[in-house]
Write an enzyme that holds these catalytic residues in place. Structure first.
Site, short mmCIF file in Angstrom:
data_model
loop_
_atom_site.label_atom_id
_atom_site.label_comp_id
_atom_site.label_asym_id
_atom_site.label_seq_id
_atom_site.Cartn_x
_atom_site.Cartn_y
_atom_site.Cartn_z
N LYS A 1 -0.92 0.65 1.86
CA LYS A 1 -0.39 2.00 2.03
C LYS A 1 0.69 2.36 1.01
O LYS A 1 0.71 3.48 0.48
CB LYS A 1 0.09 2.21 3.46
CG LYS A 1 -1.08 2.46 4.42
CD LYS A 1 -0.62 2.56 5.85
CE LYS A 1 -1.82 2.77 6.77
NZ LYS A 1 -1.46 2.57 8.19
N GLY B 1 -5.94 -3.90 4.88
CA GLY B 1 -5.30 -3.13 5.94
C GLY B 1 -4.15 -2.29 5.40
O GLY B 1 -4.15 -1.89 4.23
N SER B 2 -3.18 -2.06 6.25
CA SER B 2 -2.09 -1.14 5.90
C SER B 2 -1.22 -1.63 4.75
O SER B 2 -0.35 -0.87 4.28
CB SER B 2 -1.22 -0.92 7.13
OG SER B 2 -2.01 -0.47 8.19
N THR B 3 -1.43 -2.90 4.31
CA THR B 3 -0.55 -3.38 3.24
C THR B 3 -0.76 -2.62 1.94
O THR B 3 0.08 -2.69 1.04
CB THR B 3 -0.78 -4.89 2.96
OG1 THR B 3 -2.15 -5.07 2.61
CG2 THR B 3 -0.43 -5.73 4.17
#
Lengths: 377, 615
Positions: free
Chosen positions: B328, B324-326
């Site tokens: 980014k 997921g967004s980790t």
């Protein structure tokens, strides 16, 4: 005194007086026997692991056996001859009685409990069978004719068969051998021998399937391939061979046999005592032991050779040869040459009955030798 | 001979003498056979039998070594050996087995399972060998049996040292447990060293460091008789005890991590970024390893293995989740380092993104959009649209290569067995695995950590630690040192630098770290809540991972399905930002929001490590 009952009527009063004082003992035989039983005690001490109560019991038996031997030696061969058929018949009846009422020891019916002591009729037959056969054949022309041989064989097979079904293969074998030796010593024709040999070979499979017990068959099979069951029946033979082989030429020394002292060797004070001896005294000890046995046998054969009538001659020869069969079967069995049949090492193995029987046999030999008439032709 | 006259004495005597002579020859011949046999056995084969006789009486008894203890980094015992009492029966000495068992069951508790396994063992054992009936007798049970010893012939209580895990389920997946050696293990073991050893490390460090913990077997050379009874000891080689193992784990941080996860399914991994030391590694739910040591009963094992929450499964090493967004911050850093974006470059986020010539809308989690967004804001508020655009500019090849440098999609090489690799998708992987070309849309979703990408919690922690150290990727390890219990000789396990991510411009890294700090400390940060009263500065990133499927073969009720379809909540962080001493990755399965659910767990873990006074 009834002169008619006097065995040697021609010798007169002086001779009779002399004989009354004289003890009938063959000193040569006695001496070799003492050496042999002495060696037996030495090795039994080791096999028993220093158990003095066992030694005490064995000593007591030996004493009784020697007394019986000397007592039997005092009975003249003529008296023996006279009583032979009756005692033989009694023995047969007792064998039947054992089958019907006998005690069971170690899975086999061998003992007859007479209240005071337990008695093995098969032991009695070890002496009575050769005596009976000698009694029968000595009254017939020599060498015997075929019908006589067949009757003699029946006299042997009857008790031997009763003993096989007890079941006690070892004793039956010894009794059979004793009886057959008498027949052989009569000078039976080799042709008959060959024929009987073939008949026996043909009967062997029959015996295998109908007369032998499972455990007896197992013993034979195990003998043929001991490694097939190294922890079961083959264990005895394997451990015994290890004991003998590891003894080497000089042995491990008295009381130092590891196979025996550490319990690897089964039945080490009875049937397998030879292995203890071989382990501790090695090949050198065995040579000495065999020499002692050979001396006994040579003396016995000499006595047979010197015997004056057909009955004593056949009896003496048969007793000596049976004694050798004991030795051969026992040593052959513990060294893996023969199946395990449960025959003790004569005069050495711990145990009472066979000792007494053997010594009684030697008593007969002494009697035969010391009751000779002076030959005057 | 037919011509002989009846009873001719001379003929008779001669014939008899001849037969006696024949007999004598045969006697001597047969004696010769016996003697020959003796020579064969005692001279020719003497050596063979002498060897057999030696073997007969000597036997080697193994003296199993004491297993090394396991400590945490501060010397707290995590695995120890305690005496355990076992009730044993020797069948051949028990006269009436059913009666004995019945009477014993009145004295102590015997379950159906105990009896069943006892009977099973009895079938496969000799009657003179002791067979265990009940393990782990309590002291009172031992006393009760010992007091009635005479009523129970053939019943005995034996004691042995048994592994015990004093903290129970704490770090159970990492520490592992020992259990009865099975056939497969027997086949690959050095069996001579395992003579007398009944148990072996099955999982975790107990398994990985089995060679250190086990020690070397000792031997007692004894003289025995044929029954195997020992007569005397001839020689004794003492066993060498196993080495004590010191873990990098901090039991307290570990306990805090597990407490913080509570009843939720998930995993927390905390590393020291500058060494790769694992400070805490947890997978929840866990289980108590102690019953496994003496053999867990079937019902309990079935309960564990069929539990839909999968307590036996080590999520930290084997759980594979979309990051997921980790990821980014790493994508953003790649954009800066590859020059595809700048500190100042801004993009207008209207809530969705679409490719040219394609009307498919790639949505932002915030339907209304983030408006004008630079990289800092994109990380701080987790703007998807910014990263769709950046991913497209970077292209899948550069993305996957850069993610790979942070260790994503590959095994970290931690000193534990069974680690999963995860997946860092590439064009060639897709061709191979799916027999399809790579589509640009897949690049977009890879940029926000969805799509094919799969990581383990451990990998996320490693990637976060690599960010914290400006590119130093240490191989995570859980064993710190091992010590010889006899000589106290100690061997430290050195940190292994596995890879270095090249720093093109340090300012790029500073910028990304600042953006991560803003995630926590800026008012608009997605994890702003956890900055409350933080005495140190935390750089973090939230994430949510969509749960696409539920396993086909499992059935849940509607409410359950609802729950299991919720997003996984993720959070990665390191602290203190200017001097990173701890990097944490948190995954809460179906936890929903990373900022609300996962981030507070990370905060508690960091507090416990950074704030606690320790000797």
């Amino acid at each position: 005194m009834n002169l008619g009952a006097e065995p040697y009527p021609h010798r007169g009063n002086a001779g009779r007086a002399f004989r009354k004082r004289r003890l009938h003992i063959d000193w040569t035989l006695l001496a070799t026997l003492i050496f042999l039983t002495g060696a037996g005690l030495v090795i039994l001490y080791s096999a028993a692991g220093g158990d003095w109560s066992m030694m005490g019991r064995q000593l007591a038996r030996l004493a009784i056996a020697y007394v019986i031997m000397i007592a039997v030696a005092q009975i003249s061969p003529q008296t023996l001859l006279h009583w032979t058929p009756w005692v033989y018949l009694l023995g047969l009846l007792l064998l039947v009685a054992v089958l019907l009422f006998g005690d069971i020891g170690k899975g086999a019916q061998r003992w007859l409990d007479l209240g005071i002591f337990r008695f093995q009729p098969s032991e009695l037959m070890k002496i009575m069978v050769p005596m009976m056969v000698a009694w029968y054949l000595s009254a017939k022309p020599i060498p015997p004719r075929l019908p006589h041989v067949l009757v003699a064989l029946v006299l042997v097979i009857l008790p031997a068969g009763l003993i096989v079904v007890q079941p006690d293969l070892g004793t039956a074998l010894l009794i059979g051998a004793a009886g057959v030796f008498v027949i052989l010593l009569t000078g039976i024709s080799w042709r008959y021998l060959a024929a009987f040999g073939l008949a026996a070979a043909a009967a062997a499979p029959l015996a295998w399937f109908y007369f032998l017990h499972d455990y007896q068959r197992q013993r034979v099979l195990t003998f043929l391939n001991p490694e097939s069951d190294p922890l079961g029946a083959g264990y005895h033979i394997i451990q015994s061979k290890i004991a003998i082989g590891s003894g080497g030429v000089w042995g491990k020394g008295w009381l130092n046999g590891t196979q025996s002292q550490l319990d690897f060797l089964p039945e080490r004070s009875t049937d397998f005592i030879f292995s203890v001896f071989a382990e501790e005294f090695g090949l050198v000890g065995i040579l000495v032991l065999f020499t002692l046995y050979l001396l006994v046998i040579l003396r016995g054969l000499y006595i047979a050779h010197q015997a004056q009538d057909c009955f004593t001659r056949l009896l003496a020869g048969s007793l000596v040869l049976t004694f050798f069969v004991y030795l051969f079967v026992n040593v052959g069995m513990v060294s893996g040459l023969l199946p395990v049949v449960g025959v003790p090492l004569p005069l050495v193995s711990f145990g009472g009955t066979s000792m007494v029987t053997l010594m009684a046999g030697f008593g007969i030999l002494m009697s035969i030798h010391t009751h000779r008439r002076l030959i005057t032709h | 001979m037919e011509h002989l006259k009846l009873n001719d004495p001379h003929q008779e005597t001669r014939l008899f003498s001849r037969r006696l002579l024949t007999a004598l020859v045969m006697v001597i011949g047969l004696l010769g056979v016996l003697l020959g046999r003796m020579v064969y056995l005692q001279v020719y084969n003497h050596q063979h039998y002498a060897t057999l006789s030696q073997k007969n009486r000597m036997s080697l008894l193994p003296l199993p070594p004491t297993r090394g203890l396991i400590f945490d980094r501060h010397g707290r015992v995590l695995a120890e050996n305690i005496p355990s009492f076992t009730l044993e029966l020797i069948p051949e000495k028990v006269s009436d087995m059913p009666d004995t068992l019945a009477r014993l069951s009145q004295l102590i508790e015997l379950s159906e399972d105990d009896l069943r396994r006892f009977n099973e063992r009895r079938r496969h054992s000799s009657s003179f060998k002791a067979i265990p009936l009940r393990f782990r007798l309590s002291e009172t049970e031992v006393a009760r049996i010992e007091a009635r010893r005479h009523q129970f012939p053939g019943v005995q209580v034996s004691s042995e040292l048994v592994r015990h895990y004093p903290f129970g389920s704490l770090a159970v997946h990492a520490i592992g447990y020992v259990g009865q050696i099975n056939e497969a293990e027997l086949a690959r073991l050095d069996t001579s060293n395992y003579k007398g050893t009944r148990r072996i490390g099955k999982t975790g460090v107990e398994r990985y460091y089995e060679h250190l913990l086990h020690g070397t077997v000792g031997m007692r050379r004894v003289e025995t008789n044929a029954q195997g009874r020992i007569i005397r000891t001839l020689e004794r080689t003492p066993p060498v005890p196993g080495r004590h193992l010191y873990l990098t784990l901090d039991a307290e941080v570990q306990a805090v991590a597990e407490a913080a996860l509570g009843e939720q399914r998930g995993s927390v991994v905390a590393l020291d970024p500058l060494t790769g030391e694992v400070l805490a590694i947890t997978s929840r739910p866990g289980y108590d390893p102690n019953p496994f040591v003496t053999g867990i009963d079937r019902a309990s094992y079935r309960r564990l293995s069929t539990d839909p929450d999968r307590p036996l499964f080590d999520r930290a090493l084997r759980g594979q989740y979309p990051p997921g967004s980790t990821i980014k911050p790493i994508i953003g850093l790649a954009g800066l380092e590859f020059g595809e974006t700048t500190f100042a470059q801004r993009l207008f986020c209207r809530g969705w993104y679409s490719l040219k010539n394609d009307d498919h809308r790639y949505r932002d989690w915030k339907k209304t959009g983030h408006g004008h967004t630079d990289l800092n804001k994109a990380i701080r508020e987790s703007c998807d649209v910014f990263f769709y655009d950046l991913a497209l500019k970077l292209g899948i090849d550069r993305i996957s290569s850069y993610l790979g440098q942070f260790g994503l999609g590959q095994r970290t090489g931690i000193d534990l067995h069974g680690e999963a690799a995860g997946l860092n998708p590439t064009r060639s992987w897709k061709r191979r695995a799916k027999r399809e070309p790579w589509y640009p849309g897949e690049t977009l979703i890879t940029g926000i950590g969805q799509g094919f990408t799969l990581t383990t919690p451990l990998q996320l922690a490693v990637a976060t630690a690599t960010l914290a150290t400006y590119g130093l990727r240490f191989q995570p390890h859980i064993a710190r040192a091992h010590k010889d219990p006899l000589s106290d000789e100690i061997h430290y396990i050195e940190p292994q630098l596995k890879a270095i991510v090249p720093v093109v411009k340090k300012a790029d890294w500073d910028y990304v770290v600042q953006a991560m700090l803003d995630v926590v400390h800026n008012l608009h940060g997605t994890a702003h809540k956890i900055s409350r009263k933080a005495p140190y500065r935390i750089a973090g990133k939230t994430g949510t991972a969509q749960v696409f499927t539920i396993p086909q073969d499992e059935e849940y009720d509607a409410e359950e399905i609802e729950l299991r379809l919720r997003d996984h909540a993720l959070f990665v962080a390191f602290a203190p930002a200017e001097d990173p001493r701890i990097a944490v990755a948190v995954i809460v399965e179906n936890g929903g929001s990373g900022g609300a659910v996962a981030a507070p767990i990370a905060r508690r873990v960091m507090d416990s490590y950074l704030l606690e006074e320790r000797p």
